[in-house]
Design a protein around this motif. Structure first.
Motif, short mmCIF file in Angstrom:
data_model
loop_
_atom_site.label_atom_id
_atom_site.label_comp_id
_atom_site.label_asym_id
_atom_site.label_seq_id
_atom_site.Cartn_x
_atom_site.Cartn_y
_atom_site.Cartn_z
N ARG A 220 0.84 -1.20 0.00
CA ARG A 220 0.00 0.00 0.00
C ARG A 220 0.87 1.24 0.00
N ASP A 221 0.34 2.29 -0.60
CA ASP A 221 0.94 3.62 -0.58
C ASP A 221 -0.15 4.55 -0.08
N ASN A 222 -0.14 4.85 1.21
CA ASN A 222 -1.22 5.63 1.79
C ASN A 222 -1.27 7.05 1.23
N ALA A 223 -0.13 7.62 0.93
CA ALA A 223 -0.11 8.99 0.39
C ALA A 223 -0.84 9.06 -0.95
N LYS A 224 -0.82 7.95 -1.68
CA LYS A 224 -1.52 7.89 -2.97
C LYS A 224 -2.90 7.25 -2.82
N LYS A 225 -3.24 6.84 -1.61
CA LYS A 225 -4.51 6.15 -1.35
C LYS A 225 -4.68 4.99 -2.33
N THR A 226 -3.64 4.19 -2.43
CA THR A 226 -3.59 3.11 -3.40
C THR A 226 -3.01 1.84 -2.77
N ILE A 227 -3.60 0.71 -3.14
CA ILE A 227 -2.97 -0.57 -2.80
C ILE A 227 -2.62 -1.29 -4.09
N TYR A 228 -1.70 -2.24 -3.97
CA TYR A 228 -1.20 -2.96 -5.14
C TYR A 228 -1.23 -4.46 -4.86
N LEU A 229 -1.26 -5.21 -5.92
CA LEU A 229 -1.11 -6.66 -5.82
C LEU A 229 -0.14 -7.10 -6.91
N GLN A 230 1.06 -7.45 -6.50
CA GLN A 230 2.04 -7.99 -7.43
C GLN A 230 1.81 -9.49 -7.52
N MET A 231 1.54 -9.96 -8.72
CA MET A 231 1.23 -11.37 -8.93
C MET A 231 2.30 -11.99 -9.81
N ASN A 232 3.02 -12.93 -9.26
CA ASN A 232 4.09 -13.63 -9.99
C ASN A 232 3.73 -15.11 -10.12
N LYS A 233 4.42 -15.76 -11.04
CA LYS A 233 4.22 -17.21 -11.26
C LYS A 233 2.73 -17.54 -11.40
N LEU A 234 2.07 -16.78 -12.23
CA LEU A 234 0.62 -16.95 -12.38
C LEU A 234 0.28 -18.31 -12.95
N LYS A 235 -0.85 -18.82 -12.48
CA LYS A 235 -1.34 -20.13 -12.88
C LYS A 235 -2.69 -19.98 -13.58
N LEU A 236 -3.07 -21.00 -14.31
CA LEU A 236 -4.36 -20.97 -14.99
C LEU A 236 -5.50 -20.69 -14.01
N GLU A 237 -5.38 -21.27 -12.83
CA GLU A 237 -6.44 -21.14 -11.83
C GLU A 237 -6.50 -19.76 -11.16
N ASP A 238 -5.57 -18.88 -11.50
CA ASP A 238 -5.64 -17.51 -11.01
C ASP A 238 -6.58 -16.65 -11.86
N THR A 239 -7.07 -17.20 -12.95
CA THR A 239 -8.00 -16.47 -13.80
C THR A 239 -9.26 -16.09 -13.03
N ALA A 240 -9.57 -14.81 -13.00
CA ALA A 240 -10.72 -14.32 -12.23
C ALA A 240 -10.83 -12.81 -12.44
N VAL A 241 -11.93 -12.28 -11.95
CA VAL A 241 -12.05 -10.82 -11.82
C VAL A 241 -11.54 -10.48 -10.42
N TYR A 242 -10.61 -9.54 -10.36
CA TYR A 242 -10.00 -9.15 -9.10
C TYR A 242 -10.59 -7.82 -8.64
N TYR A 243 -10.94 -7.80 -7.37
CA TYR A 243 -11.52 -6.62 -6.74
C TYR A 243 -10.70 -6.23 -5.52
N CYS A 244 -10.72 -4.96 -5.22
CA CYS A 244 -10.16 -4.53 -3.94
C CYS A 244 -11.30 -3.94 -3.11
N ASN A 245 -11.10 -3.92 -1.80
CA ASN A 245 -12.09 -3.30 -0.94
C ASN A 245 -11.52 -3.14 0.45
N VAL A 246 -12.16 -2.30 1.21
CA VAL A 246 -11.86 -2.23 2.63
C VAL A 246 -12.47 -3.46 3.29
N LEU A 247 -11.90 -3.89 4.39
CA LEU A 247 -12.39 -5.11 5.03
C LEU A 247 -13.52 -4.79 6.01
N LYS A 248 -14.53 -4.14 5.48
CA LYS A 248 -15.77 -3.85 6.19
C LYS A 248 -16.79 -3.57 5.11
N PRO A 249 -18.08 -3.59 5.47
CA PRO A 249 -19.10 -3.41 4.43
C PRO A 249 -18.89 -2.15 3.60
#
Length: 118
Positions: A76-105
């Protein structure tokens, strides 16, 4: 409500890498407010339930689903109000729609599609 926009998805071969970004819109939350929230990356594959794959606390502590441990890194970079997900060694089963969210409703964004295909 926090408005979040995901980006960075795409088409990649098995073993490849992608970096996802998730930015909070400027008016929906302050830098301080963003920094205080635990954030997470989720994914939903066709026909499956949405699952949490990585989370990062306000202090930077991270947790990962077993399926991505050692391959994905959340940050995360709080100054930019941004989080990141670095994904390496991707597999076929990683195929999906990826979402981010706060961990509350909070409403979901549109997500970003990650497709791993040979």
């Amino acid at each position: 409500q926090v408005q979040l926009v995901e980006s960075g998805g795409g088409l990649v071969q098995p073993g490849g890498s992608l970096r996802l970004s998730c930015a909070a819109s400027g008016s929906s939350i302050s830098i301080l407010g963003f920094s205080e929230n635990e954030m997470g990356w989720y994914r939903q594959a066709p026909g499956k339930q949405r699952e949490l794959v990585a989370a990062i606390g306000s202090g930077g502590r991270t947790n990962y689903a077993d399926s991505v441990k050692g391959r994905f890194t959340i940050s995360r970079d709080n100054a930019k109000k941004t989080i990141y997900l670095q994904m390496n060694k991707l597999k076929l089963e990683d195929t999906a729609v990826y979402y981010c969210n706060v961990l509350k409703p909070n409403p979901w964004g549109q997500g970003t599609q990650v497709t791993v295909t040979s």
